[in-house]
Write a protein that holds these residues in place. Structure first.
Motif, PDB file in Angstrom:
ATOM      1  N   ILE A 276      42.477   1.822  92.320  1.00 38.11           N
ATOM      2  CA  ILE A 276      42.392   2.194  90.903  1.00 38.11           C
ATOM      3  C   ILE A 276      43.162   3.502  90.687  1.00 38.11           C
ATOM      4  N   PRO A 277      44.054   3.547  89.686  1.00 39.77           N
ATOM      5  CA  PRO A 277      44.806   4.775  89.425  1.00 39.77           C
ATOM      6  C   PRO A 277      43.877   5.942  89.065  1.00 39.77           C
ATOM      7  N   VAL A 278      44.148   7.091  89.677  1.00 36.71           N
ATOM      8  CA  VAL A 278      43.379   8.312  89.418  1.00 36.71           C
ATOM      9  C   VAL A 278      44.279   9.281  88.659  1.00 36.71           C
ATOM     10  N   ILE A 279      43.806   9.746  87.509  1.00 37.54           N
ATOM     11  CA  ILE A 279      44.595  10.603  86.638  1.00 37.54           C
ATOM     12  C   ILE A 279      43.895  11.942  86.489  1.00 37.54           C
ATOM     13  N   TRP A 280      44.604  12.999  86.850  1.00 29.52           N
ATOM     14  CA  TRP A 280      44.080  14.358  86.765  1.00 29.52           C
ATOM     15  C   TRP A 280      44.477  14.944  85.419  1.00 29.52           C
ATOM     16  N   LEU A 281      43.486  15.264  84.599  1.00 31.53           N
ATOM     17  CA  LEU A 281      43.720  15.984  83.360  1.00 31.53           C
ATOM     18  C   LEU A 281      43.568  17.463  83.670  1.00 31.53           C
ATOM     19  N   ASP A 282      44.666  18.174  83.602  1.00 31.32           N
ATOM     20  CA  ASP A 282      44.691  19.590  83.953  1.00 31.32           C
ATOM     21  C   ASP A 282      44.788  20.430  82.688  1.00 31.32           C
ATOM     22  N   ALA A 283      44.255  21.628  82.740  1.00 27.79           N
ATOM     23  CA  ALA A 283      44.324  22.559  81.611  1.00 27.79           C
ATOM     24  C   ALA A 283      44.348  23.978  82.156  1.00 27.79           C
ATOM     25  N   THR A 284      44.919  24.877  81.387  1.00 31.25           N
ATOM     26  CA  THR A 284      44.988  26.277  81.811  1.00 31.25           C
ATOM     27  C   THR A 284      43.597  26.908  81.784  1.00 31.25           C
TER      28      THR A 284
ATOM     29  N   ASP B 208      47.008  10.236  91.187  1.00 31.36           N
ATOM     30  CA  ASP B 208      48.247   9.459  91.147  1.00 31.36           C
ATOM     31  C   ASP B 208      49.143   9.946  90.009  1.00 31.36           C
ATOM     32  N   LEU B 209      48.544  10.590  89.018  1.00 31.28           N
ATOM     33  CA  LEU B 209      49.254  11.116  87.852  1.00 31.28           C
ATOM     34  C   LEU B 209      48.549  12.386  87.416  1.00 31.28           C
ATOM     35  N   VAL B 210      49.341  13.397  87.035  1.00 29.09           N
ATOM     36  CA  VAL B 210      48.798  14.655  86.514  1.00 29.09           C
ATOM     37  C   VAL B 210      49.316  14.846  85.097  1.00 29.09           C
ATOM     38  N   ILE B 211      48.404  15.165  84.181  1.00 24.65           N
ATOM     39  CA  ILE B 211      48.792  15.441  82.804  1.00 24.65           C
ATOM     40  C   ILE B 211      48.242  16.808  82.408  1.00 24.65           C
ATOM     41  N   ALA B 212      49.138  17.710  82.008  1.00 19.09           N
ATOM     42  CA  ALA B 212      48.734  19.011  81.469  1.00 19.09           C
ATOM     43  C   ALA B 212      48.298  18.780  80.022  1.00 19.09           C
ATOM     44  N   THR B 213      47.053  19.068  79.728  1.00 19.20           N
ATOM     45  CA  THR B 213      46.468  18.690  78.440  1.00 19.20           C
ATOM     46  C   THR B 213      46.549  19.771  77.360  1.00 19.20           C
ATOM     47  N   ASP B 214      46.944  20.964  77.708  1.00 17.20           N
ATOM     48  CA  ASP B 214      46.845  22.100  76.782  1.00 17.20           C
ATOM     49  C   ASP B 214      47.531  21.898  75.441  1.00 17.20           C
ATOM     50  N   ARG B 215      48.717  21.378  75.434  1.00 16.13           N
ATOM     51  CA  ARG B 215      49.491  21.263  74.202  1.00 16.13           C
ATOM     52  C   ARG B 215      49.514  19.848  73.625  1.00 16.13           C
ATOM     53  N   LEU B 216      48.620  19.010  74.128  1.00 17.71           N
ATOM     54  CA  LEU B 216      48.569  17.618  73.680  1.00 17.71           C
ATOM     55  C   LEU B 216      47.220  17.324  73.027  1.00 17.71           C
ATOM     56  N   THR B 217      47.247  16.447  72.049  1.00 20.96           N
ATOM     57  CA  THR B 217      45.995  15.979  71.465  1.00 20.96           C
ATOM     58  C   THR B 217      45.408  14.915  72.390  1.00 20.96           C
ATOM     59  N   PRO B 218      44.121  14.647  72.275  1.00 20.40           N
ATOM     60  CA  PRO B 218      43.547  13.562  73.082  1.00 20.40           C
ATOM     61  C   PRO B 218      44.271  12.229  72.871  1.00 20.40           C
ATOM     62  N   THR B 219      44.697  11.960  71.658  1.00 20.42           N
ATOM     63  CA  THR B 219      45.422  10.714  71.380  1.00 20.42           C
ATOM     64  C   THR B 219      46.760  10.686  72.117  1.00 20.42           C
ATOM     65  N   GLN B 220      47.470  11.805  72.145  1.00 21.75           N
ATOM     66  CA  GLN B 220      48.744  11.873  72.868  1.00 21.75           C
ATOM     67  C   GLN B 220      48.531  11.686  74.370  1.00 21.75           C
ATOM     68  N   ILE B 221      47.480  12.285  74.891  1.00 23.41           N
ATOM     69  CA  ILE B 221      47.174  12.144  76.317  1.00 23.41           C
ATOM     70  C   ILE B 221      46.873  10.688  76.644  1.00 23.41           C
ATOM     71  N   SER B 222      46.051  10.080  75.822  1.00 21.39           N
ATOM     72  CA  SER B 222      45.702   8.680  76.029  1.00 21.39           C
ATOM     73  C   SER B 222      46.944   7.793  75.992  1.00 21.39           C
ATOM     74  N   GLN B 223      47.833   8.048  75.057  1.00 21.68           N
ATOM     75  CA  GLN B 223      49.049   7.247  74.954  1.00 21.68           C
ATOM     76  C   GLN B 223      49.939   7.419  76.187  1.00 21.68           C
ATOM     77  N   ARG B 224      50.018   8.635  76.705  1.00 25.70           N
ATOM     78  CA  ARG B 224      50.811   8.853  77.927  1.00 25.70           C
ATOM     79  C   ARG B 224      50.241   8.046  79.088  1.00 25.70           C
ATOM     80  N   ILE B 225      48.926   7.996  79.161  1.00 22.11           N
ATOM     81  CA  ILE B 225      48.297   7.227  80.235  1.00 22.11           C
ATOM     82  C   ILE B 225      48.568   5.740  80.053  1.00 22.11           C
ATOM     83  N   VAL B 226      48.436   5.242  78.824  1.00 18.91           N
ATOM     84  CA  VAL B 226      48.718   3.824  78.541  1.00 18.91           C
ATOM     85  C   VAL B 226      50.148   3.493  78.953  1.00 18.91           C
ATOM     86  N   ASP B 227      51.095   4.344  78.574  1.00 23.06           N
ATOM     87  CA  ASP B 227      52.506   4.117  78.918  1.00 23.06           C
ATOM     88  C   ASP B 227      52.700   4.114  80.429  1.00 23.06           C
ATOM     89  N   TRP B 228      52.080   5.073  81.114  1.00 19.88           N
ATOM     90  CA  TRP B 228      52.219   5.177  82.566  1.00 19.88           C
ATOM     91  C   TRP B 228      51.608   3.955  83.253  1.00 19.88           C
TER      92      TRP B 228
END
Length: 174
Positions: free
Chosen positions: A94-102, A143-163
């Motif tokens: 199962i893909p593991v996605i790290w939501l990172d923030a400052t 498996d994927l890292v997303i920096a969440t600081d400058r993204l809305t939850p919807t944008q983050i979700s869409q990046r994950i869907v695309d990935w």
């Protein structure tokens, strides 16, 4: 499970997990909520009465059960910190996605949240030290890292869907 979200407290795992599940038209499970259901008491009570060690054992059993369900799983911030949980995450398909923030973002999000045992126990310096110590564990499991600081939850979700869609295409073509 279609994806597992990891990251420090306040990184957006539950919020993004719900949106992601909605976009993928699947179920969402929050590991902390599953633990509360299984234990019949809040996490703060588990920590206070039984300690972090007992909580982590309960977390491991609940994680293993959750991975058998369909959907998106939002984990607790400390889930990948035990060797057993880390092994479960890294060996799972199962893909593991790290939501990172400052640090600043995390502090702003958790400052007034008294439902988080570690926020109640640690001062700001200790909390940020814990975040820094956990970063390597998150990185090792992700498996994927997303920096969440400058993204809305919807944008983050869409990046994950695309990935996820791109990852599925690579598997199909292979």
């Amino acid at each position: 499970m279609e994806a597992i979200l990891i990251g420090f407290m306040g990184s957006g795992k539950t919020t993004v997990g719900r949106l992601l599940a909605e976009q993928l038209q699947t179920a969402h499970a929050d590991l902390d909520e599953l633990i509360v259901q299984r234990a019949g008491q809040p996490i703060t009570a588990i920590f206070a009465r039984q300690g972090e060690g007992q909580f982590r054992q309960l977390e491991q059993r609940t994680l293993l059960a959750a991975l058998q369900r369909p959907g998106i799983l939002s984990t607790g911030g400390g889930t990948p910190t035990t060797a057993a949980n880390a092994a479960i995450l890294t060996t799972s398909s199962i893909p593991v996605i790290w939501l990172d923030a400052t640090d600043a973002t995390i502090l702003a999000r958790v400052a007034a949240d008294d439902g988080r045992p570690l926020v109640n126990e640690l001062d700001t310096t200790a909390l940020l030290t814990l975040k820094q110590r956990r970063a390597a564990l998150y990185a090792a499991a992700a498996d994927l890292v997303i920096a969440t600081d400058r993204l809305t939850p919807t944008q983050i979700s869409q990046r994950i869907v695309d990935w996820l869609a791109q990852s599925a295409q690579r598997v199909i073509q292979a």
